[in-house]
Design an enzyme around this catalytic site. Sequence first.
Site, PDB file in Angstrom:
ATOM      1  N   ASP A  52       0.829  -1.211   0.000  1.00 31.15           N
ATOM      2  CA  ASP A  52       0.000   0.000   0.000  1.00 31.15           C
ATOM      3  C   ASP A  52       0.863   1.261   0.000  1.00 31.15           C
ATOM      4  OD1 ASP A  52      -2.439  -1.336   0.046  1.00 31.15           O
ATOM      5  OD2 ASP A  52      -2.330  -1.599   2.213  1.00 31.15           O
ATOM      6  N   ASP A  78      -4.671  15.039  20.937  1.00 34.99           N
ATOM      7  CA  ASP A  78      -3.477  14.939  20.077  1.00 34.99           C
ATOM      8  C   ASP A  78      -3.713  15.495  18.677  1.00 34.99           C
ATOM      9  OD1 ASP A  78      -2.071  13.800  22.101  1.00 34.99           O
ATOM     10  OD2 ASP A  78      -1.860  11.814  21.194  1.00 34.99           O
ATOM     11  N   THR A  92      -9.685   1.936   6.767  1.00 37.97           N
ATOM     12  CA  THR A  92      -9.048   0.720   7.280  1.00 37.97           C
ATOM     13  C   THR A  92      -7.583   0.944   7.665  1.00 37.97           C
ATOM     14  OG1 THR A  92      -8.765   0.177   4.943  1.00 37.97           O
ATOM     15  CG2 THR A  92     -10.530  -0.974   6.111  1.00 37.97           C
ATOM     16  N   TYR A  99      -4.880   4.220   9.288  1.00 38.22           N
ATOM     17  CA  TYR A  99      -4.644   4.917  10.569  1.00 38.22           C
ATOM     18  C   TYR A  99      -5.964   5.087  11.335  1.00 38.22           C
ATOM     19  CZ  TYR A  99      -1.975   8.448  13.350  1.00 38.22           C
ATOM     20  OH  TYR A  99      -1.327   9.163  14.323  1.00 38.22           O
ATOM     21  N   ASN A 100      -7.016   5.450  10.609  1.00 38.54           N
ATOM     22  CA  ASN A 100      -8.340   5.632  11.211  1.00 38.54           C
ATOM     23  C   ASN A 100      -8.775   4.430  12.042  1.00 38.54           C
ATOM     24  OD1 ASN A 100     -11.212   6.830  11.262  1.00 38.54           O
ATOM     25  ND2 ASN A 100     -11.535   4.873  10.233  1.00 38.54           N
ATOM     26  N   ALA A 149      -6.763  10.707  20.668  1.00 35.74           N
ATOM     27  CA  ALA A 149      -6.657  10.892  22.121  1.00 35.74           C
ATOM     28  C   ALA A 149      -7.399  12.134  22.598  1.00 35.74           C
ATOM     29  CB  ALA A 149      -5.175  10.935  22.533  1.00 35.74           C
TER      30      ALA A 149
HETATM   31  P1  NAP Z   1       3.268   2.101   6.861  1.00 35.30           P
HETATM   32  O1  NAP Z   1       3.822   2.514   8.163  1.00 35.30           O
HETATM   33  O2  NAP Z   1       3.871   0.929   6.178  1.00 35.30           O
HETATM   34  O3  NAP Z   1       1.659   1.873   6.979  1.00 35.30           O
HETATM   35  C1  NAP Z   1       1.108   1.191   8.015  1.00 35.30           C
HETATM   36  C2  NAP Z   1       0.250   0.048   7.493  1.00 35.30           C
HETATM   37  O4  NAP Z   1      -0.956   0.577   6.908  1.00 35.30           O
HETATM   38  C3  NAP Z   1       0.900  -0.811   6.417  1.00 35.30           C
HETATM   39  O5  NAP Z   1       0.706  -2.163   6.741  1.00 35.30           O
HETATM   40  C4  NAP Z   1       0.131  -0.418   5.144  1.00 35.30           C
HETATM   41  O6  NAP Z   1       0.084  -1.485   4.181  1.00 35.30           O
HETATM   42  C5  NAP Z   1      -1.227  -0.151   5.726  1.00 35.30           C
HETATM   43  N1  NAP Z   1      -2.163   0.632   4.911  1.00 35.30           N
HETATM   44  C6  NAP Z   1      -1.933   1.716   4.142  1.00 35.30           C
HETATM   45  N2  NAP Z   1      -3.088   2.131   3.582  1.00 35.30           N
HETATM   46  C7  NAP Z   1      -4.058   1.294   4.002  1.00 35.30           C
HETATM   47  C8  NAP Z   1      -5.461   1.207   3.775  1.00 35.30           C
HETATM   48  N3  NAP Z   1      -6.099   2.086   3.009  1.00 35.30           N
HETATM   49  N4  NAP Z   1      -6.137   0.213   4.395  1.00 35.30           N
HETATM   50  C9  NAP Z   1      -5.528  -0.670   5.196  1.00 35.30           C
HETATM   51  N5  NAP Z   1      -4.197  -0.637   5.449  1.00 35.30           N
HETATM   52  C10 NAP Z   1      -3.491   0.339   4.857  1.00 35.30           C
HETATM   53  O7  NAP Z   1       3.277   3.398   5.922  1.00 35.30           O
HETATM   54  P2  NAP Z   1       2.762   3.452   4.412  1.00 35.30           P
HETATM   55  O8  NAP Z   1       2.759   2.072   3.829  1.00 35.30           O
HETATM   56  O9  NAP Z   1       3.520   4.549   3.745  1.00 35.30           O
HETATM   57  O10 NAP Z   1       1.230   3.897   4.552  1.00 35.30           O
HETATM   58  C11 NAP Z   1       0.870   5.189   4.915  1.00 35.30           C
HETATM   59  C12 NAP Z   1      -0.328   5.058   5.804  1.00 35.30           C
HETATM   60  O11 NAP Z   1       0.058   4.524   7.060  1.00 35.30           O
HETATM   61  C13 NAP Z   1      -1.010   6.367   6.161  1.00 35.30           C
HETATM   62  O12 NAP Z   1      -1.875   6.810   5.148  1.00 35.30           O
HETATM   63  C14 NAP Z   1      -1.722   5.988   7.440  1.00 35.30           C
HETATM   64  O13 NAP Z   1      -3.071   5.594   7.186  1.00 35.30           O
HETATM   65  C15 NAP Z   1      -0.980   4.796   7.968  1.00 35.30           C
HETATM   66  N6  NAP Z   1      -0.478   5.046   9.321  1.00 35.30           N
HETATM   67  C16 NAP Z   1      -0.959   4.260  10.312  1.00 35.30           C
HETATM   68  C17 NAP Z   1      -0.609   4.508  11.628  1.00 35.30           C
HETATM   69  C18 NAP Z   1      -1.200   3.641  12.680  1.00 35.30           C
HETATM   70  O14 NAP Z   1      -1.971   2.735  12.336  1.00 35.30           O
HETATM   71  N7  NAP Z   1      -0.906   3.869  13.951  1.00 35.30           N
HETATM   72  C19 NAP Z   1       0.266   5.555  11.943  1.00 35.30           C
HETATM   73  C20 NAP Z   1       0.752   6.341  10.904  1.00 35.30           C
HETATM   74  C21 NAP Z   1       0.359   6.076   9.580  1.00 35.30           C
HETATM   75  P3  NAP Z   1       1.414  -2.054   3.437  1.00 35.30           P
HETATM   76  O15 NAP Z   1       2.037  -2.941   4.472  1.00 35.30           O
HETATM   77  O16 NAP Z   1       0.875  -2.839   2.275  1.00 35.30           O
HETATM   78  O17 NAP Z   1       2.252  -0.870   3.052  1.00 35.30           O
END
Ligand code: NAP
Length: 266
Positions: free
Chosen positions: A50, A152, A163, A165-166, A187
């Site tokens: 992703d 935060d 699905t 960060y949300n 938070a």
């Molecule tokens: P990453 O740190 O690898 O992303 C975290 C995980 O989110 C990865 O496993 C990624 O899949 C997955 N992901 C991305 N878009 C998704 C979606 N629409 N539905 C379900 N899972 C999804 O960073 P990245 O790959 O560059 O992705 C950026 C995204 O990370 C941001 O848009 C944000 O949503 C997310 N994020 C999550 C958190 C958290 O959950 N605490 C914190 C910061 C950012 P892959 O393994 O296939 O890359």
Amino acid sequence: MEKVYIKTNCMENSARIEKEVRAELADEGFEILDGYDKKECGLIVCIGGDGTFLNLIHELDFPDAPIIGINTGHLGFFQEIDPSQTRDFLENYRKGNYQEQVISAVDIFITSNGRRYRETGLNEVVVKGTVGCNIHLNMSIGGSFIEKFSGDGILVATPAGSTAYNYSLGGSIVDPKLRLLQVTPLAPLNTVAYRSFTSSLMLPAGSALGLVPEDSPAPDIHIEFDGFSADYHNVTEMKVKLSRKSVSLLRLETYDFWSKVKSKFL
Ligand code: NAP
Ligand code: MN
């Protein structure tokens, strides 16, 4: 001859898969472009997870050409097929046997030092304050004041981003067939001193979320979108709306959103 642009991440196995995909594309009569060309490109192939997909759409500024994602070992929510399904997919693509999923992005407009800037996310946009500090934001929906948020930060997710960060923040999973924005607090403080909604709020497409820092102008506002970020200074106002920008994802005929959710989350 249909022209294809290929984007591959830097993982070793992705490079190996790209080689195979190139051979399959050539066999199926596609021409592979050296660089992305808006006018010429008919199909984009994205090899990775992703993160690779999100990088691609930002690099190409939300391209018009449909995208097929080949997952190479990460979560791969946007990525529709495994490397072994490539040839099958190309045959079906030729015959028109696929679904097209159009995904709309979300825009945030930031007024900083008197100028207006825009950032766009396909998954989400997030507003945070100075690292380690609470942020206080006066929040309005459609121009009506709703609450003073303290916590935060605030995340606004698209259905496709619900699905990501949300979801980690306790937000709801939304079927991407729905056109809405989900406002999820990070938070939130909820005490006699500060009162904020603790659940997500769903806004219909067309509705705008307004965020005004309590101490305006706010010296430091940190904006995150799809894994990218930018810092803005002296911010007086922010507005979040559904974007005109969108991307088109190719899905197999058998694609079903909830089956995908089940297979990736449970
Ligand atoms: P990453 O740190 O690898 O992303 C975290 C995980 O989110 C990865 O496993 C990624 O899949 C997955 N992901 C991305 N878009 C998704 C979606 N629409 N539905 C379900 N899972 C999804 O960073 P990245 O790959 O560059 O992705 C950026 C995204 O990370 C941001 O848009 C944000 O949503 C997310 N994020 C999550 C958190 C958290 O959950 N605490 C914190 C910061 C950012 P892959 O393994 O296939 O890359
Ligand atoms: Mn990733």
